[in-house]
Write an enzyme that holds these catalytic residues in place. Sequence first.
Site, mmCIF file in Angstrom:
data_model
loop_
_atom_site.group_PDB
_atom_site.id
_atom_site.type_symbol
_atom_site.label_atom_id
_atom_site.label_comp_id
_atom_site.label_asym_id
_atom_site.label_seq_id
_atom_site.Cartn_x
_atom_site.Cartn_y
_atom_site.Cartn_z
ATOM 1 N N PHE A 197 -36.470 25.501 -3.494
ATOM 2 C CA PHE A 197 -37.660 25.090 -4.238
ATOM 3 C C PHE A 197 -38.783 26.111 -4.151
ATOM 4 C CE2 PHE A 197 -35.216 21.574 -2.636
ATOM 5 C CZ PHE A 197 -34.864 20.954 -3.824
ATOM 6 N N LYS A 198 -38.580 27.174 -3.401
ATOM 7 C CA LYS A 198 -39.651 28.133 -3.163
ATOM 8 C C LYS A 198 -39.633 29.254 -4.217
ATOM 9 C CE LYS A 198 -41.070 25.507 -0.080
ATOM 10 N NZ LYS A 198 -40.659 25.269 1.277
ATOM 11 N N HIS A 199 -40.576 30.181 -4.122
ATOM 12 C CA HIS A 199 -40.686 31.237 -5.137
ATOM 13 C C HIS A 199 -39.367 31.973 -5.338
ATOM 14 C CE1 HIS A 199 -44.935 30.605 -4.090
ATOM 15 N NE2 HIS A 199 -45.269 31.213 -5.209
#
Length: 412
Positions: A197-199
């Site tokens: 879900f992160k960059h």
Amino acid sequence: MDERRLAIHGGPKVKTTPFGTGKRFGEEEARELLEALEQNTLFYHHGKKVKQFLQDFNELYGVDYSVAVSSGTAAIHVALGAAGVTVGDEVITSPITDQGTLIGILYQNAIPVFADLHPHTYNMDPASIESRITPRTKAILVVHLAGNPSDMDAIMAIARKHDLKVIEDCAQSYLCRYKGRLVGTIGDYGCFSTNDFKHISTGDGGIVTVNSGDEEEYRLVHAFADKNYQRLQGQVRRDLSYLAPNYRMTELQGAVGVAQLKKLRRICETRRRYGDRITEGISGLRGIQPHQVYEGGTCSYWFYMFRLDLDALTCSRAEFSEALAAEGIPNQPGYIPEVVYLQPLFQKRQAYLNSHFPFDLSDVTYPRGLCPTAEQILQTAVRIRVSEFFDEQDIEDIIQGIRKVTAHYQKP
Ligand SMILES: *Cc1c(COP(=O)(O)O)cnc(C)c1O
């Protein structure tokens, strides 16, 4: 038809085109993965991919040493362990965060202590941090929420004054600058997550930077993520002198990470532009308080979260949120349902099933009202997804949606 009539009341929707989407993974990742498999080993210390991933990360961040781990939660646990945080110590952190911030503190049998937040950056207020310091305080675990840098000069000054370690939780904060410096390189350790879900994503994974640049400390951090196996000086030594978990990253994750890192600058740059544009588009609106970034700081907007000034509006937060969603702008009221200290783990003082350890070592309590600003933020915030796959029109539509709903509910 009256353009100003809310969609929720039968008027025209602001957003008439779908939000931009895209593929995060492509041939670059596939090539790296194939190379990893062709090595005939997926073990980080024997292969080249995790090493390459760290080398590229170190170059990007301008640090000498970092260690790859299995998650952002693991990265924070490793930093705490290496910092010497142990039984009964207190660690000051933010009440609005992912629970990954807290897990390592409790696995070290230390006590989380919560500082209140700045009302519009949603990061810890240095004055509140200082007010929470006791003789048991060992570290400050700074959360740069949503890609927004915390006030690091003030925090580092407090840490130096009281001889505390500083660990930066940068899980949501890639390539964010505080007064020109990258967050994650300012405290003793910077902790990153590459969960999906992160960059950037390696499926799961994380990185800890060792900012002292001290090689011996680097070896300590490295071993703490690898069962205390000492692998960096010739022959492998299985040191069993204290507890260290196995948080190793595999070559498959490292391979994807190598390809993902090449995309990071563009991802963060696009998100920064979009988030700053939303702020510009909704600034000065009565009833709306934009997501504030420190003067001179840069934010890479893992999400965009504004607050409602409900005294200036005739609606509730729920009504605002539903009206905005009806305009075609998906949004969430708040971020987490409650500040973390109001959740059962803290209210029941139960970190481990069937035990009150380590809370029973401590008289720290977690009453409602402990961090009033943080509690108010979660009651009045509206969160919008930001994505590098959105286009300029998507951002303008978000702004127009917020403006339209606000105009409708503004008190005269
Ligand atoms: C995602 C996140 C973590 C934990 O990361 P995982 O890789 O999911 O373990 C920690 N802190 C914050 C603020 C996060 O957003």
